[in-house]
Design an enzyme around this catalytic site. Structure first.
Site, PDB file in Angstrom:
ATOM      1  N   THR A   1      43.683   9.610  62.367  1.00 21.67           N
ATOM      2  CA  THR A   1      42.219   9.558  63.447  1.00 21.67           C
ATOM      3  C   THR A   1      42.456  10.126  64.224  1.00 21.67           C
ATOM      4  O   THR A   1      43.243  10.926  65.098  1.00 21.67           O
ATOM      5  CB  THR A   1      42.752   7.952  64.037  1.00 21.67           C
ATOM      6  OG1 THR A   1      44.262   7.736  64.451  1.00 21.67           O
ATOM      7  CG2 THR A   1      42.819   7.163  62.964  1.00 21.67           C
TER       8      THR A   1
ATOM      9  N   GLU B   1      41.458   3.550  59.660  1.00 25.32           N
ATOM     10  CA  GLU B   1      42.688   3.219  59.188  1.00 25.32           C
ATOM     11  C   GLU B   1      41.868   1.982  58.775  1.00 25.32           C
ATOM     12  O   GLU B   1      42.495   1.104  57.672  1.00 25.32           O
ATOM     13  CB  GLU B   1      42.700   1.446  60.345  1.00 25.32           C
ATOM     14  CG  GLU B   1      43.846   2.487  61.700  1.00 25.32           C
ATOM     15  CD  GLU B   1      42.730   2.623  62.682  1.00 25.32           C
ATOM     16  OE1 GLU B   1      41.955   3.627  62.528  1.00 25.32           O
ATOM     17  OE2 GLU B   1      43.519   3.363  63.644  1.00 25.32           O
TER      18      GLU B   1
ATOM     19  N   LYS C   1      34.996  -5.767  82.258  1.00 21.63           N
ATOM     20  CA  LYS C   1      35.059  -7.202  83.255  1.00 21.63           C
ATOM     21  C   LYS C   1      33.980  -7.925  84.746  1.00 21.63           C
ATOM     22  O   LYS C   1      34.524  -7.072  85.293  1.00 21.63           O
ATOM     23  CB  LYS C   1      36.275  -7.222  83.731  1.00 21.63           C
ATOM     24  CG  LYS C   1      36.874  -7.088  81.733  1.00 21.63           C
ATOM     25  CD  LYS C   1      38.820  -7.109  81.906  1.00 21.63           C
ATOM     26  CE  LYS C   1      39.485  -6.929  80.476  1.00 21.63           C
ATOM     27  NZ  LYS C   1      39.237  -5.611  79.983  1.00 21.63           N
TER      28      LYS C   1
ATOM     29  N   TRP D   1      32.710 -10.974  80.699  1.00 25.31           N
ATOM     30  CA  TRP D   1      32.749  -9.583  80.064  1.00 25.31           C
ATOM     31  C   TRP D   1      31.144  -8.816  79.545  1.00 25.31           C
ATOM     32  O   TRP D   1      29.877  -9.701  79.192  1.00 25.31           O
ATOM     33  CB  TRP D   1      33.343  -9.135  78.212  1.00 25.31           C
ATOM     34  CG  TRP D   1      34.426  -9.238  78.493  1.00 25.31           C
ATOM     35  CD1 TRP D   1      35.694  -9.857  79.531  1.00 25.31           C
ATOM     36  CD2 TRP D   1      35.634  -9.300  77.205  1.00 25.31           C
ATOM     37  NE1 TRP D   1      36.640  -9.668  79.390  1.00 25.31           N
ATOM     38  CE2 TRP D   1      36.809  -9.883  77.460  1.00 25.31           C
ATOM     39  CE3 TRP D   1      35.304  -9.849  76.124  1.00 25.31           C
ATOM     40  CZ2 TRP D   1      37.330 -10.043  77.032  1.00 25.31           C
ATOM     41  CZ3 TRP D   1      36.166  -9.738  74.697  1.00 25.31           C
ATOM     42  CH2 TRP D   1      37.548 -10.286  75.281  1.00 25.31           C
TER      43      TRP D   1
HETATM   44  P1  ADP Z   1      35.368   7.257  62.467  1.00 24.89           P
HETATM   45  O1  ADP Z   1      36.830   8.013  61.498  1.00 24.89           O
HETATM   46  O2  ADP Z   1      35.076   6.348  60.709  1.00 24.89           O
HETATM   47  O3  ADP Z   1      34.776   7.063  63.164  1.00 24.89           O
HETATM   48  P2  ADP Z   1      37.732   5.591  63.985  1.00 24.89           P
HETATM   49  O4  ADP Z   1      38.749   5.352  63.714  1.00 24.89           O
HETATM   50  O5  ADP Z   1      37.329   7.231  64.648  1.00 24.89           O
HETATM   51  O6  ADP Z   1      36.532   5.608  62.928  1.00 24.89           O
HETATM   52  O7  ADP Z   1      36.641   5.050  64.657  1.00 24.89           O
HETATM   53  C1  ADP Z   1      36.259   3.312  64.406  1.00 24.89           C
HETATM   54  C2  ADP Z   1      35.917   2.696  66.115  1.00 24.89           C
HETATM   55  O8  ADP Z   1      34.390   3.612  65.447  1.00 24.89           O
HETATM   56  C3  ADP Z   1      35.500   1.602  65.297  1.00 24.89           C
HETATM   57  O9  ADP Z   1      36.054   0.902  65.850  1.00 24.89           O
HETATM   58  C4  ADP Z   1      34.169   1.302  66.065  1.00 24.89           C
HETATM   59  O10 ADP Z   1      34.978   0.672  67.833  1.00 24.89           O
HETATM   60  C5  ADP Z   1      33.983   2.103  66.228  1.00 24.89           C
HETATM   61  N1  ADP Z   1      32.373   2.520  65.152  1.00 24.89           N
HETATM   62  C6  ADP Z   1      32.133   2.633  64.132  1.00 24.89           C
HETATM   63  N2  ADP Z   1      30.915   2.411  63.266  1.00 24.89           N
HETATM   64  C7  ADP Z   1      30.736   2.052  64.660  1.00 24.89           C
HETATM   65  C8  ADP Z   1      28.960   0.750  64.789  1.00 24.89           C
HETATM   66  N3  ADP Z   1      28.691   1.395  63.111  1.00 24.89           N
HETATM   67  N4  ADP Z   1      28.849   0.578  65.264  1.00 24.89           N
HETATM   68  C9  ADP Z   1      29.872   0.049  66.992  1.00 24.89           C
HETATM   69  N5  ADP Z   1      30.398   1.052  66.531  1.00 24.89           N
HETATM   70  C10 ADP Z   1      31.440   1.401  65.655  1.00 24.89           C
END
Ligand code: ADP
Length: 545
Positions: free
Chosen positions: A185, A333, A442, A447
């Protein structure tokens, strides 16, 4: 009583075997780092993946060993996807956009034995090589003509390595729960953590991606993977394409608007996948160059995920390209596909404004994963489209722990993984991310969704990008501050932006101030780096606070 069906493990090697049996002649088109466009077929990928597997065996790689790639989307990377995992080793796709210290950390943490890399990264690998204790072979993904003078110890040439090997190789019959690939990640907070996918999770996730209400990957598509193969396995597309026979277009390192546009046009791409930032570059290029995508392209679907899709982007693809945006959500994940937004038959007939309301949500869970919302005390919240809570997920392609148990247990007592996102879910199952839990603002005990304000601001025709962060406030605890990047050559005023937002968001969500900035910081995966913005504006105080 057990059923009486055959048991076959779900293996990555079964995908490449299916591809060569079922669609051997389907093309994989790559724009190479060296420049020219390269064309090959599944037959070639299959043959060369077997040569790669023999080469890895000759280099002493054993099942379970980690093999790293630092590479763009291209055919050699595809060969390693199947060759490495197929022979039982673990493909570690390293994100080259991470800082050198992070790269050093994750390659050492994964204990990668071999590092394959594209010519773009020679200087980077020269710097890293002395610090990578576990790497015993460095392989440049190029032919002899492109081998450089270098300090990298014993640098091997990919094409020579393969040419020296037979293309016969029997894929081992391994346990489907064995590790197939590894992705870290991005580590916007804390150290990067490894997510270790299994053969079983990879194949099930690809099955999920191919279903019609998910990404609907099929033989009839020509799919452009703008999403990098070092970014959560390019959202499963290499595997889903092997499964379905979709024709693949791999753009190499050139992801600017002009390069992406020419691939869309020249290869008559029908399906394209990527994060919002690359599509922003494409849309800007199309408008600046006065292009007519509607007339020139065959694009009919754009899958966008990784960050929330602004409403204006959905409209632009529809109006200028005649393409439908399929909004998807997931995380490293979750392999990553968790939810996908396809419209229900009744929603297709909605007036455009209402239809867009649905399309800006992140969509419905793909069969296999389950979602739930909880409040701060862990109590389950209703799926009524109103209650916003912590989004939890479980399923056969969701991580159960991080590699080497970094960070300790990650599941609650019932096996749910907390995504760190805050969301609502409506009665049809449409999930809507309102924030990352750490970015939520907040205000007076309620929120405020920073994403909703950003999306509304990005609807303004002169706004290129927007970010909202919470700033400490003596009365309300926190209030939103809006940071705006204006489109090149344009100017915009605070009052104009606030006026525009007034009709689009709740009154008490209206930012207390608007600041104009040249650019906004992003993570290596193209997400806004809010932690950095919060740091940058730590001492900022609202004029009237
Ligand atoms: P990736 O590598 O697929 O971008 P990450 O694990 O780095 O995934 O990040 C995942 C996070 O990205 C999610 O928990 C969310 O916060 C954000 N995310 C992914 N897709 C979307 C979406 N379509 N809209 C809003 N947030 C998103």
């Amino acid at each position: 009583m057990f059923g009486l069906m055959q048991e076959h493990p779900l293996l990555v090697s079964s995908l490449i075997e299916h591809a060569v049996a079922s669609h051997p002649g389907v093309e994989i088109v790559s724009r190479t780092v060296e420049g020219p466009v390269h064309r090959c077929t599944w037959r070639d990928i299959h043959r060369r993946a077997k040569q790669a597997a023999n080469a890895l065996t000759a280099l002493g790689v054993k099942p379970g060993d980690r093999v790293a790639t630092l590479a763009w989307n291209g055919y050699r990377h595809m060969e390693l996807y199947f060759g490495v995992s197929g022979m039982g080793a673990v493909l570690h796709t390293v994100n080259p956009r991470l800082f050198p210290e992070q790269l050093e950390y994750i390659i050492n943490h994964a204990e990668d034995g071999v590092l394959f890399f594209d010519p773009s990264f020679i200087a980077l690998v020269e710097k890293l090589a002395p610090k990578l204790g576990s790497v015993r072979a460095f392989v440049l993904m190029a032919d002899r003509a492109h081998m450089p003078e270098t300090t990298i110890p014993g640098l091997l040439c990919y094409e020579e390595l393969l040419a020296a090997q037979y293309d016969e190789f029997t894929w081992p019959d391994i346990d489907e729960r064995s590790a197939a690939s590894l992705c870290y990640t991005s580590g916007t907070t804390g150290k990067p953590k490894g997510v270790l996918y299994s053969h079983r999770s990879t194949v099930l996730h690809a099955f999920g991606a191919c279903t019609v209400d998910s990404l609907a990957v099929s033989r009839k598509e020509t799919a452009l993977l703008v999403v990098p193969m070092f970014h959560v396995n390019a959202w499963s597309m290499p595997y889903a394409a092997a499964m379905s026979g979709a024709r693949l277009v791999l753009p190499g390192p050139a992801l600017d608007g002009a390069s992406v546009y020419s691939l869309l046009r020249d290869e008559q791409v029908t399906l394209a996948l990527g994060v919002p930032t690359v599509w922003l570059m494409l849309l800007q290029h199309v408008s600046a160059a006065g292009l007519k995508p509607y007339a020139e392209l065959a694009l009919h679907r754009v899958v966008i995920g990784g960050a929330a899709v602004p409403r204006a982007m959905i409209e632009a693809f529809e109006d200028d390209f005649g393409a439908i945006v399929v909004h998807a959500w997931g995380m490293t994940e979750t392999s990553p596909v968790g939810t996908v937004n396809n419209l229900l038959p009744t929603q297709r007939a909605l007036p455009p404004e209402q239809r867009l309301d649905v399309q800006t949500t992140q969509g419905r869970a793909v069969f296999g994963v389950r979602l739930k919302l909880t409040d701060g005390e862990g109590r389950t919240l209703p799926h009524d489209g109103q209650a916003a809570g912590h989004l939890k997920i479980r399923g056969p392609w969701v991580a159960s722990a991080y590699y080497r148990d970094e960070g300790g247990p990650i599941l609650d007592d019932e096996g749910w993984f907390d995504t760190g996102d805050v969301a609502t879910i409506d009665s049809d199952g449409y999930m809507h991310i309102t924030d990352r839990s750490k970015d939520v603002i907040k205000s007076g005990g309620e929120w405020i969704s920073s994403i909703a304000i950003e999306n509304a601001a990005m609807g303004h025709p002169l706004v290129a990008e927007a970010a909202v962060i919470g700033i400490a406030h003596p009365k309300w605890q926190e209030r939103p501050l809006l940071l705006v990047v204006v489109k090149p050559g344009q100017t915009l005023e605070r009052e104009v932006v606030l006026n525009y937002l007034k009709d689009r968001i709740a009154k008490w969500w209206l930012p207390d101030d608007v600041l104009f900035v040249h650019d906004l910081p992003h993570t290596a995966t193209g997400k806004l780096l809010k932690a950095k913005l919060r740091e940058q504006f730590r001492d900022y105080r609202f004029p009237d606070a």
